[in-house]
Design an enzyme around this catalytic site. Structure first.
Site, mmCIF file in Angstrom:
data_model
loop_
_atom_site.group_PDB
_atom_site.id
_atom_site.type_symbol
_atom_site.label_atom_id
_atom_site.label_comp_id
_atom_site.label_asym_id
_atom_site.label_seq_id
_atom_site.Cartn_x
_atom_site.Cartn_y
_atom_site.Cartn_z
ATOM 1 N N HIS A 1 -3.652 -5.709 1.049
ATOM 2 C CA HIS A 1 -2.990 -5.953 2.341
ATOM 3 C C HIS A 1 -3.026 -7.431 2.724
ATOM 4 O O HIS A 1 -4.002 -7.873 3.337
ATOM 5 C CB HIS A 1 -3.711 -5.164 3.442
ATOM 6 C CG HIS A 1 -3.504 -3.694 3.360
ATOM 7 N ND1 HIS A 1 -2.469 -3.061 3.993
ATOM 8 C CD2 HIS A 1 -4.194 -2.730 2.712
ATOM 9 C CE1 HIS A 1 -2.526 -1.756 3.751
ATOM 10 N NE2 HIS A 1 -3.569 -1.531 2.962
ATOM 11 N N CYS B 1 0.831 -1.203 0.000
ATOM 12 C CA CYS B 1 0.000 0.000 0.000
ATOM 13 C C CYS B 1 0.871 1.261 0.000
ATOM 14 O O CYS B 1 1.570 1.510 -0.959
ATOM 15 C CB CYS B 1 -0.974 -0.052 1.173
ATOM 16 S SG CYS B 1 -2.339 1.093 1.003
ATOM 17 N N GLU C 1 -1.411 -8.823 5.050
ATOM 18 C CA GLU C 1 -1.281 -8.965 6.517
ATOM 19 C C GLU C 1 -2.635 -8.892 7.220
ATOM 20 O O GLU C 1 -2.746 -9.238 8.385
ATOM 21 C CB GLU C 1 -0.311 -7.914 7.068
ATOM 22 C CG GLU C 1 -0.853 -6.499 7.244
ATOM 23 C CD GLU C 1 -0.904 -5.689 5.956
ATOM 24 O OE1 GLU C 1 -0.727 -6.276 4.866
ATOM 25 O OE2 GLU C 1 -1.150 -4.469 6.037
#
Lengths: 225, 98
Positions: free
Chosen positions: A202, A85, A204
């Site tokens: 993302h 990002c 994560e």
């Protein structure tokens, strides 16, 4: 595996990454942007957020911070670097990845889950995924519209340097399933040596079925492989 | 005595200072969504002769240098190193004071 997460004022995904890395037994360290020494690292992660309030251009100020000089040196000597990002935006601002991330085509900040196709698994970051596997990952960005010149775009396609493309549930990669106007539905790109990956979604945030899904886990498992 | 020296120093600084402006604009082919929205809004306000509007950035920079060429080179360096992303933006440097 030793990892370092770079932290800027305004980073807000750094803790999520740290939790992910610790869960998968990486030996992780957090590194402040003013530091001039980088701990010994096999993997450097530049996390998402709004570094320096997105002043000037997203990632522009972070790209000139002390620690980035060390990240550039490490990256050029083959260290694995992952920018997610705002981290992707920072890597393009430093020149480690070519191109630029423009405002989303529809002018809206996008915060939602999208489908992403894994289009290349022959690399350090995606080897635990299956080719053409469809992932559900979260995006949260205002500038995710990847843009580059024609020659570089051709190079990205010809050399298989695009591991992630936006698609729908059936894996159709087309304009209809392109959330931000990114060229060729690009969600992530490699440098030529494939040791640097920049991506807007993302991974994560997708590590645990209890809170979302675990489609992002195999990116980190691949790195351990 | 000290005060006089400080004043003199400040005067010298003023004398040596040059001022420039830098105008940064998106390249012609790059979509300018903010400019588009501003244009649409102005059109809605009845500005029906408005045909095109592009939004950019403007910097005013003072530099401690009395040689215009040297100063301009320094500003050029600032543009290339930080102020401008040359992939998508153009810039124009102008001198402001006499």
């Amino acid at each position: 595996m030793n990892s370092s997460v770079i932290v800027f004022p305004g980073s807000n995904c750094d803790r999520d990454i740290a939790v992910a890395l610790e869960k998968l037994k990486f030996n992780n360290k957090m590194v402040w942007h003013k530091d001039t020494d980088l701990p010994k690292s096999d993997l450097i992660i530049v996390p998402g957020g709004f570094s320096f309030g997105d002043y000037l251009r997203s990632g522009a100020i972070a790209g000139k911070s002390n620690i980035l000089n060390e990240v550039i040196k490490a990256a050029n000597s083959g260290c694995l670097v992952l920018g997610i990002c705002n981290g992707f935006q920072i890597l393009t601002e430093t020149g480690l990845l070519k191109g630029v991330l423009l405002r989303n085509k529809n002018l809206k900040f996008l915060g939602k889950d999208v489908r992403v196709k894994v289009t290349n698994t022959d690399n350090k970051f995606c080897n635990k995924y299956k080719k053409d596997q469809i992932l559900r990952l979260n995006i949260a960005h205002n500038e995710g519209n990847y843009f580059t010149n024609k020659e570089h775009l051709k190079e990205l396609e010809d050399k298989n340097l695009i591991p992630f493309k936006y698609c729908n549930e059936n894996g159709d990669v087309n304009e209809e399933n392109n959330p931000n106007g990114s060229l060729n539905n690009i969600a992530g790109i490699f440098n030529e040596k494939k040791n640097i990956l920049g991506m807007m979604p993302h991974p994560e945030r997708m590590l645990d079925k209890i809170i979302s899904n675990d489609d992002g886990a195999n990116l980190f498992n691949s790195l351990l492989n | 005595m000290k005060l006089i020296l400080v004043k003199q120093h400040l005067l010298n600084l003023k004398k040596n200072k040059l001022k420039f402006s830098v105008k940064v604009t998106l390249k012609k082919d790059v979509l300018d969504p903010q400019g588009k929205v501003v244009q649409q809004t102005l059109n809605n306000l009845g500005m029906d002769t408005l045909v095109n509007l592009r939004q950019g950035k403007y910097f005013e920079i003072e530099i401690n240098e009395n040689d215009v060429v040297k100063a301009k080179n320094k500003i050029e360096e600032m543009c290339k190193k930080l102020l401008v992303n040359l992939i998508i933006e153009d810039y124009e440097i102008s001198k402001l004071n006499k």
